[in-house]
Design an enzyme around this catalytic site. Structure first.
Site, short mmCIF file in Angstrom:
data_model
loop_
_atom_site.label_atom_id
_atom_site.label_comp_id
_atom_site.label_asym_id
_atom_site.label_seq_id
_atom_site.Cartn_x
_atom_site.Cartn_y
_atom_site.Cartn_z
N HIS A 19 -4.09 13.76 0.50
CA HIS A 19 -4.43 12.93 1.66
C HIS A 19 -3.28 12.94 2.67
CE1 HIS A 19 -5.81 9.44 4.00
NE2 HIS A 19 -4.60 8.92 3.83
N THR A 63 -4.55 6.83 -0.63
CA THR A 63 -5.84 7.51 -0.75
C THR A 63 -5.74 8.68 -1.72
OG1 THR A 63 -6.22 6.90 1.53
CG2 THR A 63 -7.70 8.55 0.59
N LYS A 110 -5.54 -2.09 9.37
CA LYS A 110 -5.72 -2.17 7.92
C LYS A 110 -5.92 -3.60 7.44
CE LYS A 110 -4.39 2.19 6.94
NZ LYS A 110 -5.11 3.12 6.06
N GLU A 122 -10.89 4.17 2.45
CA GLU A 122 -9.88 4.95 1.73
C GLU A 122 -10.03 4.64 0.25
OE1 GLU A 122 -5.93 4.28 3.32
OE2 GLU A 122 -6.25 5.79 4.88
N GLU A 147 -10.65 12.63 6.84
CA GLU A 147 -10.41 13.97 6.30
C GLU A 147 -11.71 14.78 6.29
OE1 GLU A 147 -8.29 11.64 3.06
OE2 GLU A 147 -7.62 13.67 2.63
N GLN A 177 -5.69 2.28 14.56
CA GLN A 177 -4.50 2.78 13.85
C GLN A 177 -3.74 3.80 14.69
OE1 GLN A 177 -5.54 4.56 10.07
NE2 GLN A 177 -3.43 4.90 9.46
N ASP A 210 0.84 -1.19 0.00
CA ASP A 210 0.00 0.00 0.00
C ASP A 210 0.87 1.24 0.00
OD1 ASP A 210 -2.34 1.42 -0.11
OD2 ASP A 210 -2.66 1.41 2.05
N ARG A 267 0.95 17.59 12.65
CA ARG A 267 1.96 18.65 12.51
C ARG A 267 1.36 19.78 11.68
NH1 ARG A 267 3.75 13.77 11.26
NH2 ARG A 267 3.33 14.22 9.07
N THR A 290 -9.60 -5.82 2.77
CA THR A 290 -9.39 -4.85 1.69
C THR A 290 -10.29 -5.29 0.54
OG1 THR A 290 -7.09 -4.51 2.35
CG2 THR A 290 -7.68 -3.84 0.11
N ASP A 336 -9.17 0.55 0.93
CA ASP A 336 -8.31 0.19 2.06
C ASP A 336 -9.05 0.56 3.35
OD1 ASP A 336 -6.15 -0.40 3.70
OD2 ASP A 336 -5.18 1.54 3.38
CA CA Z 1 -4.13 3.31 2.42
#
Ligand code: CA
Length: 432
Positions: A139, A365, A258, A204, A379, A245, A132, A148, A262, A238
């Protein structure tokens, strides 16, 4: 090469194929399917039918090693054969399905078609390895901003097509339920984690690349040759457990968040079918570094990107009960990828790692720069802080049990028949 199989004027005697949104005569994607109650075998999607390749061999409509490999219940050997094999089958299947086919050929071909709705689709190949990537820069930036705000992209991002090794065993074709995973979750105000159902289940939107001919261990694939190792493309979801996570990923990256499932669209859309939709890789923004020389290829920069519109839709149990259509959550495009598919191939093999036929890459993504194209709920909802209102009057922060997520893709260019990928869908089932 553009040839007669791309002509927008080409028509099939199978009338449903003419103008079919996904599978007109100009597409002819490969897959593996079972007619009702029968064993898996290779097939080609055409409109709402599937051409049974073993039956077509038996009927004398096809012959040769390429067709024999494409008729198998796993297409790894066919994928390994590369472009000449794909082109030969494409040309022949185009011929037998086109309006100019003789009445006798039509009749024999007709007897090899199954209604797709009455068939089961399977994974098209045995996936040895699944990687992946993280090539969707918007993204990556949206995710980085959470951690950050002033410096969202890590310093390596514009030099390295960042990736991790995904889990091949849990890749499944479209249509199967996706069980909500259990895992360790810890909210910021909790002192210790608990084990239980994921609370922040997400999708995703990614584009999948099927690897064709691989490379020997220790022999990197140069960027100039990388495109010849790509056998086709699919859609890839995904599914991501964001709370699991966040807790598990420090410092080694995604694992159980993850690997639970999938979903891919099961038809391999070939590079030949997508030839009219190739575009130059969009220029990097002013001030970005050029890719290092081993990742920079003239042909790849000129033809290495694809222009494919991508949609994500949601269909909740309430919407289904009321007969409401699925609601579009995201509209994006493969042109928003910062790295090309060939750069991913060259990067992964640059240390000598060997790829094998049937390996699968996820692109990362594919978010668009604008909010309507942000391609995950993390997001869109700012990690659940901002709910999304649906036409049913419901609100979503993350996925709830019974929600269905549907990906669709459409390649369009003036002067060509547009083609699609079929659906990549999955309904969330309650945790066990
Ligand atoms: Ca991914």
């Amino acid at each position: 090469m553009i040839d007669h199989t791309h002509a927008a004027t080409a028509r099939s005697w199978l009338h449903a194929a003419n103008g079919h949104p996904d599978f007109p005569l100009q597409n002819l994607p490969h897959g593996v399917f079972s007619p009702h109650g029968a064993t898996p075998r290779g097939g080609i999607a055409i409109a709402d039918k599937i051409l049974d390749l073993p039956a077509a061999l038996e009927a004398g409509l096809l012959d040769g090693p390429a067709a024999e490999a494409a008729a198998q219940p796993a297409l790894n050997a066919f994928l390994a054969m590369g472009a000449p094999a794909r082109r030969a089958i494409r040309a022949r299947v185009f011929e037998i399905l086109s309006e100019s086919a003789s009445p006798a050929t039509r009749e024999r071909t007709q007897s090899c078609l199954h209604d797709a709705a009455a068939c089961t689709v399977h994974l098209p190949a045995t996936i040895g390895d699944y990687t992946d990537f993280f090539a969707g820069i918007h993204h990556a930036r949206n995710g980085g901003k959470l951690l950050r705000p002033d410096n969202p992209l890590m310093p390596n991002y514009k030099y390295v097509p960042v990736a991790y090794h995904g889990r091949a065993s849990s890749v499944r074709p479209s249509g199967l339920a996706v069980r909500r995973p259990n895992g360790q979750r810890k909210l910021p105000d909790e002192t210790a984690p608990t084990f239980g159902p994921c609370r922040n289940l997400d999708f995703e939107l990614e584009f999948g690349t099927w690897i064709g001919g691989g490379n020997a261990l220790g022999e990197p694939i140069p960027i100039a040759e990388a495109h010849t190792h790509i056998a086709g493309f699919c859609l890839l979801n995904d599914w991501s457990a964001r709370d699991i996570q966040a807790w598990e990923s420090a410092p080694l990256g995604p694992f159980l968040a993850k690997s639970f499932h999938t979903t891919i669209s099961p038809w391999i859309v070939t590079p030949e079918a997508l030839r009219p939709f190739r575009t130059p890789q969009p220029p990097r923004p002013e001030g970005d570094p050029a890719p290092l020389p081993h990742l920079l290829g003239a042909y790849d920069q000129l033809h290495g990107a694809l222009d494919i519109a991508l949609d994500v839709l949601i269909h909740t149990p309430v919407m289904r009960a009321r007969g409401q259509a699925p609601h579009r959550l995201v509209a994006s495009n493969t042109q928003h990828l910062y790295w090309t598919f060939a750069q991913m191939v060259t990067h992964q093999t640059s240390n000598g790692c060997d790829l094998r036929p049937g390996d699968l890459f996820g692109s990362g993504t594919i978010s668009a720069p604008e909010e309507s194209g942000w391609a995950s709920l993390q997001e869109l909802t700012r990690v659940g802080r901002q709910g999304i209102d649906l036409p049913s009057g419901e609100t979503r922060r993350f996925l709830e049990d019974g929600d269905e997520i549907i990906f669709r893709a459409r390649a369009e260019r003036a002067g060509y028949a547009s083609i699609g990928f079929g659906e990549c869908r999955g309904v969330i089932a309650a945790a066990r």
